[in-house]
Design an enzyme around this catalytic site. Sequence first.
Site, PDB file in Angstrom:
ATOM      1  N   GLN A 277       0.839  -1.105  -0.007  1.00 55.39           N
ATOM      2  CA  GLN A 277       0.009   0.076  -0.071  1.00 55.39           C
ATOM      3  C   GLN A 277       0.725   1.133   0.048  1.00 55.39           C
ATOM      4  O   GLN A 277       1.736   1.503   0.819  1.00 55.39           O
ATOM      5  CB  GLN A 277      -0.875  -0.090   0.996  1.00 55.39           C
ATOM      6  CG  GLN A 277      -1.966   1.161   1.307  1.00 55.39           C
ATOM      7  CD  GLN A 277      -2.799   1.079   2.580  1.00 55.39           C
ATOM      8  OE1 GLN A 277      -2.490   0.535   3.623  1.00 55.39           O
ATOM      9  NE2 GLN A 277      -3.961   1.896   2.644  1.00 55.39           N
ATOM     10  N   GLY A 278       0.659   2.202  -1.116  1.00 57.16           N
ATOM     11  CA  GLY A 278       1.346   3.400  -1.117  1.00 57.16           C
ATOM     12  C   GLY A 278       0.589   4.345  -0.994  1.00 57.16           C
ATOM     13  O   GLY A 278       0.273   5.358  -1.643  1.00 57.16           O
TER      14      GLY A 278
ATOM     15  N   SER B 166       0.469   6.564   2.737  1.00 53.01           N
ATOM     16  CA  SER B 166       0.838   7.608   3.724  1.00 53.01           C
ATOM     17  C   SER B 166       2.468   7.949   3.251  1.00 53.01           C
ATOM     18  O   SER B 166       3.028   7.519   2.446  1.00 53.01           O
ATOM     19  CB  SER B 166       1.135   6.814   5.103  1.00 53.01           C
ATOM     20  OG  SER B 166      -0.201   6.499   5.592  1.00 53.01           O
TER      21      SER B 166
ATOM     22  N   GLU C 249     -11.904  -0.718   4.662  1.00 50.99           N
ATOM     23  CA  GLU C 249     -11.042  -0.950   5.384  1.00 50.99           C
ATOM     24  C   GLU C 249     -11.676  -1.159   6.930  1.00 50.99           C
ATOM     25  O   GLU C 249     -11.029  -1.994   7.784  1.00 50.99           O
ATOM     26  CB  GLU C 249      -9.745  -0.254   5.653  1.00 50.99           C
ATOM     27  CG  GLU C 249      -8.588  -0.539   6.301  1.00 50.99           C
ATOM     28  CD  GLU C 249      -7.300   0.517   6.121  1.00 50.99           C
ATOM     29  OE1 GLU C 249      -7.712   1.360   5.487  1.00 50.99           O
ATOM     30  OE2 GLU C 249      -6.246   0.083   6.750  1.00 50.99           O
TER      31      GLU C 249
ATOM     32  N   SER D 209      -6.746   6.160  12.439  1.00 51.76           N
ATOM     33  CA  SER D 209      -6.504   6.174  13.721  1.00 51.76           C
ATOM     34  C   SER D 209      -7.849   6.282  14.599  1.00 51.76           C
ATOM     35  O   SER D 209      -8.786   6.810  14.155  1.00 51.76           O
ATOM     36  CB  SER D 209      -5.523   7.385  14.138  1.00 51.76           C
ATOM     37  OG  SER D 209      -6.327   8.686  14.069  1.00 51.76           O
ATOM     38  N   ASN D 210      -7.557   5.937  16.045  1.00 53.19           N
ATOM     39  CA  ASN D 210      -8.737   5.768  16.773  1.00 53.19           C
ATOM     40  C   ASN D 210      -9.288   7.234  16.905  1.00 53.19           C
ATOM     41  O   ASN D 210     -10.349   7.571  17.328  1.00 53.19           O
ATOM     42  CB  ASN D 210      -8.585   5.236  18.218  1.00 53.19           C
ATOM     43  CG  ASN D 210      -8.409   3.780  17.794  1.00 53.19           C
ATOM     44  OD1 ASN D 210      -8.479   3.199  16.742  1.00 53.19           O
ATOM     45  ND2 ASN D 210      -8.390   2.988  19.031  1.00 53.19           N
ATOM     46  N   GLU D 211      -8.547   8.327  16.738  1.00 50.59           N
ATOM     47  CA  GLU D 211      -8.946   9.712  16.841  1.00 50.59           C
ATOM     48  C   GLU D 211      -9.971  10.053  15.817  1.00 50.59           C
ATOM     49  O   GLU D 211     -10.697  10.835  15.775  1.00 50.59           O
ATOM     50  CB  GLU D 211      -7.773  10.711  16.933  1.00 50.59           C
ATOM     51  CG  GLU D 211      -7.031  10.603  18.419  1.00 50.59           C
ATOM     52  CD  GLU D 211      -6.327   9.370  18.879  1.00 50.59           C
ATOM     53  OE1 GLU D 211      -5.780   8.776  17.852  1.00 50.59           O
ATOM     54  OE2 GLU D 211      -6.371   8.982  19.923  1.00 50.59           O
TER      55      GLU D 211
END
Lengths: 383, 388
Positions: free
Chosen positions: A126-127, A129, A244, A368-370
């Site tokens: 996966q490219g 980030s 996802e 992220s969880n945020e």
Amino acid sequence: MRLTLSAQDLAFRHEMAELFTTVVPHEIRDTVLDGGEVTAEMIRTSQRALDAAGLAVPHWPVEWGGRDWTQLQRHLWHEEMQRAGVPTPLPFNTSMIGPVLAQFASQEMKERFLPATANLDIWWSQGFSEPDAGSDLASLRTTAVRDGDDWVVNGQKTWTTLGQYGDWIFTLVRTDPEAKKQRGISMLLIDMSSPGLEVRPIELIDGGHEVNEVWFTDVRVPAENLVGEVNQGWTMAKFLLGNERVGVAPVAQVKRTLARAKRLAGAELDNPLTRARIATLENELLALELTALRVVAHSEEGEPHPASSVLKLRGTELQQQVSELVVDLAGPASLTPASAGVSDLPLWARRSAPVYLNYRKASIYGGSNEIQRQIIARTILGL
Amino acid sequence: MDFTHDDEQLALRDAVRALLRSRYGDFEERRRAVRTELGHDESLWRQLAEMGVLGLPFAEEDGGMDAGPVEVGLVAQEFGRVLAPEPFLASVVLAGGTVAAVGSAEQRTEILTALAAGERRVALAHAEPGNRWSNIATDVTATDDDGHWTLSGVKEPVLAGDAEQLLISARLPDGGTGLFLVDGDATTRTTTTAYDGTRVTRVECDATAGTPLGEPGADVTREIATALDRARIAACHEALGGMEVALETTTAYLRSRKQFGVTLNHFQALTFRAADMYVALELTRSIVAWATMVAATGDADETRRAVARAALQVSRAGRHIGQEAIQLHGGIAMTAEYLVGNVTAHLTALDHLFGDGQHHLSELMTELEKHEALDPLTAPSGPDQEER
């Protein structure tokens, strides 16, 4: 209201349990069940066995190997797979790029990539980030400039999980530097053996090599490798990230780890504080599993149930808490590394601290969880 | 596996919701009702009777509706949403449920018909000053004088103990716990209103005459435990209703209250905490629904475990949501005239009625060896796996 699975779903569950234990070699499943190190070769062997049995990509369209199962059946497939210790099919292939190609790619591209993707003949990386584009993915800066029949790619991707094994990488690249953030992005499939592409390992706090940087220096990519339309990449990225998040609660895996922790705890299981901690975790996992069942049972058509955002958030928290419990149960034995040549300490205990440290990633990846809290606050609570 | 309610169940919920909202939709009305001498609204109690709510869990031959824990839960949840002070939980679910479980056919018909019709309130006097969420009675003792039974000792706190008829548990002469029907006025009673509006009573017996419920002299500890479990489930639903309202009220407040020139939902420190409240609420909803379905199977042992699991989650989530609801509102939620702080108060009371989270956790932690991992998809083998 009904407490039990229908006879049909119960039979399906048994069928899955049976298949997973017969189709996938037990040496591989034992490694997973023992919390051992699953090699790339094991992942490949396992996925090919699953694919041959029609179990690798049940959620894909039927013409590309999907099974047209209900959400509940997919859930049972996923849970039984984890319970049997089957390594999850490579998510970059089956959950990420596969569904994107099935949805957006040309017929020619589908034929070229989808069967090989399902069978793990191609190992995808996966490219997405970049060093300056994490949760704010749309600020990515890797560019692709059209030159004749090629796109010329320059820039850097990071956190590329298992990129050292990758054959191909699906990337988000900026194809229109003038357009506003999200609009000038395209999705490009790049052969990782292309000249100018370099994979550099990133060493992590658990001592392992799991993620990489991928550098692109004037990498030439045939124009036909662009998925869908130019500057349509953000739509695909949102589609991919949405997939996802669905079914990401690793309930069965965490349950399995907790059950194992109880077996390994020894005398520590007589400590009332430990017992209370385990009983609490069991209860919280039960609430999560029931929520997952509620979600899958009620998102048959169209939109996922709003509570699905709870699954990733809570699932990863519990995954982390259970890994923390294991390292605490190991106690001082967690200090000796698994690699120590001679040791009287059990292997699980010597592996526990790196596993605990490794799982800190779970609340960061996959949105992220945020970001999950932001989704809940905005789209569910209207804040 | 199905977590949805059928049309009939939803119609029941909607009817109860409409009735309770018309009476207590304005929180000031609830405050007023709690301050009356009775502590609730007699006319609403009769309306609930007419609707069939007061006989919901009882058999048809006893004047009831023959409904199960699912329907009782739906009603309790609506009570929780408006903090209705009418003693549905205490009188119908707990006391009525105990009569249904223990009483002779004649007693059941006589008592439950009157209860369902709204003509008589009944209370279970079980808690004792020295006991903490116990299934047995120790301080109140029963004496059998040739078939003439008398009781002595103190019960406190008794939920809605100002009822016409009391059901008092007592230690039997040969050990075990029995239940006795006692005329409320034959005891010495003091009723007060707790911090959340719940009515609590001290009941003193001094050689007070009582009629054995069910077979005289029989130990009914197990039946009391089962009745308490049924009440725990209903209490979980009532708490769930309160948590829903606490979150709804909090998010509405964050959207409307302005500070520093903007509404509070612009502050991520606050919205993230609201998101965590939502997570807690959804997890609680799932486990309470599951425990209710387990209770509907009629398997007392599995129900006991499932109830403990649900009650543990409700206790933790109720505290979390209740505390955060106050904090995210700020000072306004500390005032008696504003709904949210009262919801937190009621959640606190519910948590301590039949055993708090730690109480249930203490039970659950003794059972770790009974299972490798919990599997809600392997249902208990009750007499009837489907909700009745």
